[in-house]
Motif scaffolding. Structure first.
Motif, PDB file in Angstrom:
ATOM      1  N   LEU A 175      -1.333 -28.234  33.174  1.00 54.94           N
ATOM      2  CA  LEU A 175      -0.243 -29.210  33.263  1.00 54.94           C
ATOM      3  C   LEU A 175      -0.760 -30.566  33.735  1.00 54.94           C
ATOM      4  N   ALA A 176      -1.700 -30.542  34.676  1.00 53.46           N
ATOM      5  CA  ALA A 176      -2.266 -31.806  35.167  1.00 53.46           C
ATOM      6  C   ALA A 176      -3.037 -32.520  34.064  1.00 53.46           C
ATOM      7  N   ASP A 177      -3.826 -31.769  33.316  1.00 52.99           N
ATOM      8  CA  ASP A 177      -4.616 -32.365  32.228  1.00 52.99           C
ATOM      9  C   ASP A 177      -3.719 -32.974  31.160  1.00 52.99           C
ATOM     10  N   LEU A 178      -2.611 -32.294  30.852  1.00 54.55           N
ATOM     11  CA  LEU A 178      -1.730 -32.740  29.777  1.00 54.55           C
ATOM     12  C   LEU A 178      -0.669 -33.732  30.250  1.00 54.55           C
ATOM     13  N   GLU A 179      -0.576 -33.890  31.574  1.00 54.72           N
ATOM     14  CA  GLU A 179       0.452 -34.756  32.159  1.00 54.72           C
ATOM     15  C   GLU A 179       1.852 -34.313  31.719  1.00 54.72           C
ATOM     16  N   LEU A 180       2.074 -33.005  31.838  1.00 49.44           N
ATOM     17  CA  LEU A 180       3.355 -32.401  31.485  1.00 49.44           C
ATOM     18  C   LEU A 180       3.796 -31.468  32.600  1.00 49.44           C
ATOM     19  N   ASP A 181       5.096 -31.157  32.646  1.00 51.84           N
ATOM     20  CA  ASP A 181       5.551 -30.072  33.489  1.00 51.84           C
ATOM     21  C   ASP A 181       5.649 -28.817  32.625  1.00 51.84           C
ATOM     22  N   ARG A 182       6.061 -27.712  33.229  1.00 55.34           N
ATOM     23  CA  ARG A 182       6.074 -26.464  32.466  1.00 55.34           C
ATOM     24  C   ARG A 182       7.073 -26.530  31.315  1.00 55.34           C
ATOM     25  N   GLU A 183       8.217 -27.162  31.535  1.00 54.10           N
ATOM     26  CA  GLU A 183       9.186 -27.309  30.449  1.00 54.10           C
ATOM     27  C   GLU A 183       8.569 -28.070  29.280  1.00 54.10           C
ATOM     28  N   GLY A 184       7.807 -29.114  29.589  1.00 52.63           N
ATOM     29  CA  GLY A 184       7.146 -29.878  28.540  1.00 52.63           C
ATOM     30  C   GLY A 184       6.127 -29.053  27.791  1.00 52.63           C
ATOM     31  N   LEU A 185       5.421 -28.182  28.517  1.00 50.43           N
ATOM     32  CA  LEU A 185       4.433 -27.323  27.863  1.00 50.43           C
ATOM     33  C   LEU A 185       5.118 -26.350  26.904  1.00 50.43           C
ATOM     34  N   VAL A 186       6.239 -25.799  27.328  1.00 48.34           N
ATOM     35  CA  VAL A 186       6.997 -24.907  26.447  1.00 48.34           C
ATOM     36  C   VAL A 186       7.471 -25.672  25.218  1.00 48.34           C
ATOM     37  N   ASP A 187       7.915 -26.901  25.414  1.00 40.77           N
ATOM     38  CA  ASP A 187       8.355 -27.720  24.282  1.00 40.77           C
ATOM     39  C   ASP A 187       7.208 -27.953  23.298  1.00 40.77           C
ATOM     40  N   VAL A 188       6.022 -28.233  23.831  1.00 45.36           N
ATOM     41  CA  VAL A 188       4.842 -28.423  22.984  1.00 45.36           C
ATOM     42  C   VAL A 188       4.562 -27.160  22.180  1.00 45.36           C
ATOM     43  N   ALA A 189       4.597 -26.011  22.842  1.00 47.99           N
ATOM     44  CA  ALA A 189       4.336 -24.741  22.172  1.00 47.99           C
ATOM     45  C   ALA A 189       5.346 -24.483  21.061  1.00 47.99           C
ATOM     46  N   MET A 190       6.602 -24.765  21.322  1.00 50.13           N
ATOM     47  CA  MET A 190       7.634 -24.519  20.322  1.00 50.13           C
ATOM     48  C   MET A 190       7.465 -25.443  19.118  1.00 50.13           C
ATOM     49  N   LEU A 191       7.039 -26.659  19.347  1.00 53.96           N
ATOM     50  CA  LEU A 191       6.800 -27.570  18.235  1.00 53.96           C
ATOM     51  C   LEU A 191       5.651 -27.076  17.356  1.00 53.96           C
ATOM     52  N   CYS A 192       4.663 -26.430  17.979  1.00 55.32           N
ATOM     53  CA  CYS A 192       3.525 -25.890  17.222  1.00 55.32           C
ATOM     54  C   CYS A 192       3.867 -24.550  16.572  1.00 55.32           C
ATOM     55  N   GLY A 193       4.723 -23.774  17.235  1.00 57.03           N
ATOM     56  CA  GLY A 193       5.089 -22.449  16.743  1.00 57.03           C
ATOM     57  C   GLY A 193       4.684 -21.375  17.719  1.00 57.03           C
ATOM     58  N   THR A 194       5.580 -20.451  17.993  1.00 56.78           N
ATOM     59  CA  THR A 194       5.307 -19.341  18.909  1.00 56.78           C
ATOM     60  C   THR A 194       5.644 -18.024  18.222  1.00 56.78           C
ATOM     61  N   ASP A 195       5.528 -16.934  18.979  1.00 56.57           N
ATOM     62  CA  ASP A 195       5.913 -15.624  18.448  1.00 56.57           C
ATOM     63  C   ASP A 195       7.409 -15.568  18.143  1.00 56.57           C
ATOM     64  N   PHE A 196       8.161 -16.519  18.672  1.00 57.37           N
ATOM     65  CA  PHE A 196       9.613 -16.461  18.562  1.00 57.37           C
ATOM     66  C   PHE A 196      10.207 -17.550  17.671  1.00 57.37           C
ATOM     67  N   ASN A 197       9.379 -18.471  17.209  1.00 56.41           N
ATOM     68  CA  ASN A 197       9.907 -19.523  16.328  1.00 56.41           C
ATOM     69  C   ASN A 197       8.802 -20.131  15.474  1.00 56.41           C
ATOM     70  N   GLU A 198       9.205 -20.599  14.304  1.00 55.97           N
ATOM     71  CA  GLU A 198       8.302 -21.372  13.459  1.00 55.97           C
ATOM     72  C   GLU A 198       8.173 -22.776  14.044  1.00 55.97           C
ATOM     73  N   GLY A 199       6.996 -23.371  13.917  1.00 56.15           N
ATOM     74  CA  GLY A 199       6.808 -24.724  14.397  1.00 56.15           C
ATOM     75  C   GLY A 199       7.374 -25.745  13.414  1.00 56.15           C
ATOM     76  N   VAL A 200       7.229 -26.997  13.782  1.00 59.70           N
ATOM     77  CA  VAL A 200       7.669 -28.091  12.924  1.00 59.70           C
ATOM     78  C   VAL A 200       6.496 -28.515  12.038  1.00 59.70           C
ATOM     79  N   ARG A 201       6.736 -28.567  10.762  1.00 65.23           N
ATOM     80  CA  ARG A 201       5.696 -28.919   9.798  1.00 65.23           C
ATOM     81  C   ARG A 201       5.038 -30.257  10.176  1.00 65.23           C
ATOM     82  N   GLY A 202       3.707 -30.253  10.148  1.00 66.93           N
ATOM     83  CA  GLY A 202       2.970 -31.484  10.414  1.00 66.93           C
ATOM     84  C   GLY A 202       2.670 -31.744  11.876  1.00 66.93           C
TER      85      GLY A 202
END
Length: 325
Positions: A205-232
């Protein structure tokens, strides 16, 4: 995650086993077992782990081969099993089933044409944790006095919760979801040769300058076991977008994009179904009873497990000596 994008973002370093001595690790049991199961199938003649009735229990070999690594380095494994599958994961499970069925057809074709190497490789891909494998694994853990925790839902979430609340020192998994579920530290490569890796949430989180919610948001945009990511959107783009726009919803709005069930997926990562668990780190394995269960009761080839049982026995003696010096 469903993909390895988070590997490019997570703070991960190799850690010497000496730094971990005395630690208690909540291990994602399905993840750990599956890796040993596929390895066992790939490199062992199936006659060594198939009963006269045709029941495959390669897991018994895998457990005996895998546990010594913990004991020899004075680590206490707490095996955490998945509970009920969330509806959010239904698509992923269906996709895995389709891949397994395709591999089964290819395996049968390879066996028919006499390609034993390809058949063994594909056989490893078709392995699944059957009811018998689930039951016999738990019974063997009981004989070896290895603590078992039954998760309400995802094992990774339960491991993360136990690490975050201090009932164990680390989560243990090859997946990256423990980071998203909030595990302060996760040990990886516990099924590989050499020292493990340590994945650090606070450093990430320190390296990315994000909080945990932001990290989850990043993961969801890329795609997780529970959702497809956003194209591109890849990991670096996702980090930049969340930093710029503030959260997942703002990023989606800016790109005129959507993620089905986004609110439910996000909530599942941030507040998953978990339970508190008290862990007794004292382990006193009954090696003789465990060997009798594996070899005599289930008919496993003794040559496949005797060295593993000996390593368990030796590690318990050595650990006891170390604690008295």
């Amino acid at each position: 995650m469903g993909n390895a994008d988070l590997r490019d973002l997570a703070s991960i370093r190799e850690v010497a086993f000496e730094e971990l001595e005395g630690s208690v690790v909540a291990v994602d049991a399905h993840n750990w077992l599956y890796r040993y199961l596929t390895t066992t199938v790939k490199w062992t003649n199936d006659d060594a782990y198939t009963t006269a009735d045709g029941v495959e229990v390669a897991n018994l070999i895998g457990v005996v081969q895998g546990l010594p690594k913990f004991f020899e380095h004075d680590l206490t494994p707490v095996m955490v099993f998945d509970g009920e599958m969330t509806d959010l994961k239904a698509d992923e499970v269906a996709e895995r089933r389709e891949k397994r069925e395709r591999a089964e057809k290819r395996q049968a074709a390879a066996a028919e044409r006499g390609d034993a190497v390809e058949a063994a490789r594909l056989s490893a891909r078709t392995q699944r944790l059957t009811d018998t494998i689930q039951e016999t694994t738990r019974e063997l853990f009981a004989l070896l006095d290895v603590p078992v925790v039954e998760a309400p839902a995802e094992g990774e979430a339960q491991c993360a919760h136990m690490a975050a609340t201090g009932s164990v020192d680390h989560a243990g998994s090859e997946d990256y979801d423990t980071l998203l579920f909030g595990a302060p530290t996760t040990l990886r490569q516990l099924t590989s040769k050499g020292d493990p890796e340590l994945m650090d949430l606070a450093a990430t989180l320190a390296d990315l300058e994000l909080d945990r919610e932001g990290l989850v948001d990043v993961a969801m945009l890329c795609g997780t076991d529970f959702n497809e990511g956003v194209r591109g959107i890849g990991p670096k783009t996702a980090v930049s977008a969340v930093r710029e726009h503030g959260d997942l919803w703002a990023v989606l709005a800016a790109r005129d994009a959507s993620i089905p069930n986004a609110e439910a997926v996000r909530r599942f990562f941030l507040d998953p179904p978990v339970s508190d668990a008290d862990v007794d780190p004292t382990i006193d394995p009954d090696v003789e009873a465990a060997r009798a269960y594996v070899v005599d009761e289930w008919g496993i080839d003794a040559g496949e497990v005797d060295r593993g049982f000996e390593r368990i026995r030796e590690s318990q003696v050595q650990t006891g000596l170390d604690r008295w010096t």
